[in-house]
Scaffold this motif. Structure first.
Motif, PDB file in Angstrom:
ATOM      1  N   ALA A   1       0.586  -1.215   0.204  1.00  0.00           N
ATOM      2  CA  ALA A   1      -0.031  -0.019   0.205  1.00  0.00           C
ATOM      3  C   ALA A   1       0.823   1.243   0.103  1.00  0.00           C
ATOM      4  O   ALA A   1       0.644   2.373  -0.679  1.00  0.00           O
ATOM      5  N   ASP A   2       1.806   1.227   0.751  1.00  0.00           N
ATOM      6  CA  ASP A   2       2.771   2.495   0.890  1.00  0.00           C
ATOM      7  C   ASP A   2       3.436   2.629  -0.760  1.00  0.00           C
ATOM      8  O   ASP A   2       3.564   3.665  -0.940  1.00  0.00           O
ATOM      9  N   TYR A   3       3.868   1.576  -1.376  1.00  0.00           N
ATOM     10  CA  TYR A   3       4.558   1.785  -2.596  1.00  0.00           C
ATOM     11  C   TYR A   3       3.424   2.092  -3.629  1.00  0.00           C
ATOM     12  O   TYR A   3       3.832   3.167  -4.280  1.00  0.00           O
ATOM     13  N   ILE A   4       2.220   1.809  -3.436  1.00  0.00           N
ATOM     14  CA  ILE A   4       1.109   2.352  -4.360  1.00  0.00           C
ATOM     15  C   ILE A   4       0.864   3.876  -4.294  1.00  0.00           C
ATOM     16  O   ILE A   4       0.843   4.869  -4.923  1.00  0.00           O
ATOM     17  N   ASP A   5       0.974   4.304  -2.981  1.00  0.00           N
ATOM     18  CA  ASP A   5       0.952   5.570  -2.616  1.00  0.00           C
ATOM     19  C   ASP A   5       1.829   6.372  -3.271  1.00  0.00           C
ATOM     20  O   ASP A   5       1.739   7.667  -3.810  1.00  0.00           O
ATOM     21  N   ASP A   6       3.226   6.126  -3.078  1.00  0.00           N
ATOM     22  CA  ASP A   6       4.409   6.749  -3.465  1.00  0.00           C
ATOM     23  C   ASP A   6       4.212   6.685  -5.176  1.00  0.00           C
ATOM     24  O   ASP A   6       4.509   7.735  -5.829  1.00  0.00           O
ATOM     25  N   TRP A   7       3.721   5.586  -5.541  1.00  0.00           N
ATOM     26  CA  TRP A   7       3.841   5.402  -7.215  1.00  0.00           C
ATOM     27  C   TRP A   7       2.783   6.653  -7.893  1.00  0.00           C
ATOM     28  O   TRP A   7       3.248   7.156  -8.824  1.00  0.00           O
ATOM     29  N   PHE A   8       1.869   6.939  -7.110  1.00  0.00           N
ATOM     30  CA  PHE A   8       0.909   8.021  -7.698  1.00  0.00           C
ATOM     31  C   PHE A   8       1.739   9.153  -7.928  1.00  0.00           C
ATOM     32  O   PHE A   8       1.166  10.106  -8.508  1.00  0.00           O
ATOM     33  N   HIS A   9       2.671   9.514  -7.012  1.00  0.00           N
ATOM     34  CA  HIS A   9       3.310  10.851  -6.903  1.00  0.00           C
ATOM     35  C   HIS A   9       4.171  10.810  -8.421  1.00  0.00           C
ATOM     36  O   HIS A   9       4.646  12.132  -8.741  1.00  0.00           O
ATOM     37  N   VAL A  10       4.550   9.893  -8.878  1.00  0.00           N
ATOM     38  CA  VAL A  10       5.406   9.800 -10.158  1.00  0.00           C
ATOM     39  C   VAL A  10       4.597   9.178 -11.286  1.00  0.00           C
ATOM     40  O   VAL A  10       5.324   8.763 -12.419  1.00  0.00           O
ATOM     41  N   VAL A  11       3.447   9.118 -11.581  1.00  0.00           N
ATOM     42  CA  VAL A  11       2.511   8.774 -12.902  1.00  0.00           C
ATOM     43  C   VAL A  11       2.844   9.981 -13.911  1.00  0.00           C
ATOM     44  O   VAL A  11       2.566  10.984 -13.617  1.00  0.00           O
ATOM     45  N   ASN A  12       3.300   9.503 -15.029  1.00  0.00           N
ATOM     46  CA  ASN A  12       3.691  10.510 -16.256  1.00  0.00           C
ATOM     47  C   ASN A  12       2.029  10.665 -16.837  1.00  0.00           C
ATOM     48  O   ASN A  12       2.110  10.038 -18.015  1.00  0.00           O
ATOM     49  N   TRP A  13       1.266  11.400 -16.421  1.00  0.00           N
ATOM     50  CA  TRP A  13      -0.135  11.248 -17.039  1.00  0.00           C
ATOM     51  C   TRP A  13      -0.017  12.087 -18.419  1.00  0.00           C
ATOM     52  O   TRP A  13      -0.794  11.814 -19.231  1.00  0.00           O
ATOM     53  N   GLU A  14       0.937  12.744 -18.532  1.00  0.00           N
ATOM     54  CA  GLU A  14       1.162  13.436 -20.065  1.00  0.00           C
ATOM     55  C   GLU A  14       1.376  12.239 -20.825  1.00  0.00           C
ATOM     56  O   GLU A  14       0.721  12.070 -22.062  1.00  0.00           O
ATOM     57  N   ASN A  15       2.099  11.380 -20.503  1.00  0.00           N
ATOM     58  CA  ASN A  15       2.486  10.058 -21.562  1.00  0.00           C
ATOM     59  C   ASN A  15       1.206   9.077 -21.632  1.00  0.00           C
ATOM     60  O   ASN A  15       0.919   8.662 -22.510  1.00  0.00           O
ATOM     61  N   ALA A  16       0.554   8.933 -20.436  1.00  0.00           N
ATOM     62  CA  ALA A  16      -0.522   8.382 -20.385  1.00  0.00           C
ATOM     63  C   ALA A  16      -1.793   8.783 -21.298  1.00  0.00           C
ATOM     64  O   ALA A  16      -2.449   8.045 -21.969  1.00  0.00           O
ATOM     65  N   ASN A  17      -1.710  10.274 -21.354  1.00  0.00           N
ATOM     66  CA  ASN A  17      -2.784  10.873 -22.237  1.00  0.00           C
ATOM     67  C   ASN A  17      -2.567  10.517 -23.565  1.00  0.00           C
ATOM     68  O   ASN A  17      -3.325  10.430 -24.681  1.00  0.00           O
ATOM     69  N   GLU A  18      -1.083  10.433 -23.931  1.00  0.00           N
ATOM     70  CA  GLU A  18      -0.686  10.389 -25.468  1.00  0.00           C
ATOM     71  C   GLU A  18      -1.165   8.919 -25.777  1.00  0.00           C
ATOM     72  O   GLU A  18      -1.460   8.611 -26.814  1.00  0.00           O
ATOM     73  N   ARG A  19      -1.038   7.940 -24.820  1.00  0.00           N
ATOM     74  CA  ARG A  19      -1.287   6.620 -25.207  1.00  0.00           C
ATOM     75  C   ARG A  19      -2.916   6.499 -25.217  1.00  0.00           C
ATOM     76  O   ARG A  19      -3.280   5.606 -26.173  1.00  0.00           O
ATOM     77  N   TYR A  20      -3.502   7.114 -24.481  1.00  0.00           N
ATOM     78  CA  TYR A  20      -5.063   7.123 -24.483  1.00  0.00           C
ATOM     79  C   TYR A  20      -5.469   7.645 -25.820  1.00  0.00           C
ATOM     80  O   TYR A  20      -6.229   7.060 -26.674  1.00  0.00           O
ATOM     81  N   MET A  21      -4.650   8.567 -26.306  1.00  0.00           N
ATOM     82  CA  MET A  21      -5.313   9.195 -27.790  1.00  0.00           C
ATOM     83  C   MET A  21      -4.808   8.139 -29.165  1.00  0.00           C
ATOM     84  O   MET A  21      -5.695   8.115 -29.932  1.00  0.00           O
ATOM     85  N   ARG A  22      -3.579   7.344 -28.817  1.00  0.00           N
ATOM     86  CA  ARG A  22      -3.366   6.573 -29.949  1.00  0.00           C
ATOM     87  C   ARG A  22      -4.253   5.231 -29.720  1.00  0.00           C
ATOM     88  O   ARG A  22      -4.381   4.614 -30.772  1.00  0.00           O
ATOM     89  N   CYS A  23      -4.813   4.967 -28.633  1.00  0.00           N
ATOM     90  CA  CYS A  23      -5.669   3.939 -28.544  1.00  0.00           C
ATOM     91  C   CYS A  23      -6.974   4.352 -29.548  1.00  0.00           C
ATOM     92  O   CYS A  23      -7.592   3.324 -29.997  1.00  0.00           O
ATOM     93  N   PHE A  24      -7.313   5.589 -29.690  1.00  0.00           N
ATOM     94  CA  PHE A  24      -8.390   5.791 -30.618  1.00  0.00           C
ATOM     95  C   PHE A  24      -7.737   6.228 -32.107  1.00  0.00           C
ATOM     96  O   PHE A  24      -8.569   6.613 -32.904  1.00  0.00           O
ATOM     97  N   GLY A  25      -6.582   5.960 -32.206  1.00  0.00           N
ATOM     98  CA  GLY A  25      -5.883   6.133 -33.486  1.00  0.00           C
ATOM     99  C   GLY A  25      -5.584   7.781 -33.820  1.00  0.00           C
ATOM    100  O   GLY A  25      -5.417   8.109 -34.860  1.00  0.00           O
ATOM    101  N   MET A  26      -5.702   8.624 -32.397  1.00  0.00           N
ATOM    102  CA  MET A  26      -4.956  10.150 -32.846  1.00  0.00           C
ATOM    103  C   MET A  26      -3.735  10.253 -32.115  1.00  0.00           C
ATOM    104  O   MET A  26      -3.220   9.197 -31.261  1.00  0.00           O
ATOM    105  N   GLU A  27      -3.050  11.268 -32.575  1.00  0.00           N
ATOM    106  CA  GLU A  27      -2.092  11.572 -32.100  1.00  0.00           C
ATOM    107  C   GLU A  27      -2.105  13.042 -31.270  1.00  0.00           C
ATOM    108  O   GLU A  27      -3.134  13.723 -31.563  1.00  0.00           O
ATOM    109  N   SER A  28      -1.347  13.066 -30.072  1.00  0.00           N
ATOM    110  CA  SER A  28      -1.441  14.354 -29.266  1.00  0.00           C
ATOM    111  C   SER A  28      -0.838  15.605 -29.916  1.00  0.00           C
ATOM    112  O   SER A  28       0.007  15.373 -30.741  1.00  0.00           O
TER     113      SER A  28
END
Length: 211
Positions: A184-211
């Motif tokens: 649980a402590d590791y998970i809490d720490d991980w949320f501090h370092v999630v690259n949401w910009e990269n995740a958003n790019e992957r989300y858009m590529r799932c729809f065949g779009m580029e950011s």
């Protein structure tokens, strides 16, 4: 990242200590240079005798396990899954990182989960629910919906026809040096370092779009 055989372990896009204090430097060394390298070596060894599959991408291999010769299906699933899952995990880390999801992914999380806090609670619960080794994932399913799922060992959502957006490695080797058995402590720490910009790019590529 190279897409085909022969796979290589590309350097991290940041220093080994870049995620401190949330993920420690020694864990990053061992996780990337030892654990991931072993999966890469094993996958390359498996494919070395099957040139007809050497031009398949990693995603193609993992999405079509039943199409492979029976004698290499388990190895490709385990080792190929280990390569794919680890590469996605390392790519999706940043420090400093956006505090919350951004872009179209941020909007989609708001729509699907109500707010980011609810998403975080549900994702953490999913990661804690993995018995033994595995991953928690945020994926886009075939209906275009965001879902939180878990997989065991090195299984990936690709075999389920889902598009992975981000993942959290909850194998003990990902956190034991710093957090011991306190996942649980590791998970809490991980949320501090999630690259949401990269995740958003992957989300858009799932729809065949580029950011």
């Amino acid at each position: 990242m190279n897409k085909h055989y022969k796979f290589i372990n590309v350097p991290l896009p940041y220093d080994y200590d870049a995620m401190e204090p949330y993920i420690d430097e020694k864990t990053m060394h061992l996780h990337h240079d030892k654990h991931l390298q072993t999966y890469i070596d094993n996958l390359n060894h498996t494919l070395s005798q099957y040139p007809q599959f050497q031009d398949w991408t990693l995603e193609q291999l993992l999405s079509n396990i039943p199409s492979l010769p029976e004698e290499i299906q388990t190895s490709v699933k385990n080792n190929g899954g280990g390569v794919f899952s680890h590469q996605l995990y390392f790519e999706n880390l940043a420090n400093p990182a956006p505090p919350q999801p951004v872009g179209m992914l941020g909007e989609a999380i708001q729509m699907e989960f109500g707010n980011y806090s609810t998403f975080e609670d549900q994702f953490k619960a999913a990661a804690l629910s993995v018995f033994g080794s595995g991953y928690a994932w945020l994926v886009l399913n075939a209906a275009g919906q965001l879902k939180i799922i878990t997989t065991q060992n090195q299984d990936t959502p690709l075999a389920l026809g889902m598009c992975p957006i981000l993942n959290l490695d909850v194998w003990e080797h990902a956190y034991y040096l710093k957090h011991y058995n306190m996942r649980a402590d590791y998970i809490d720490d991980w949320f501090h370092v999630v690259n949401w910009e990269n995740a958003n790019e992957r989300y858009m590529r799932c729809f065949g779009m580029e950011s």
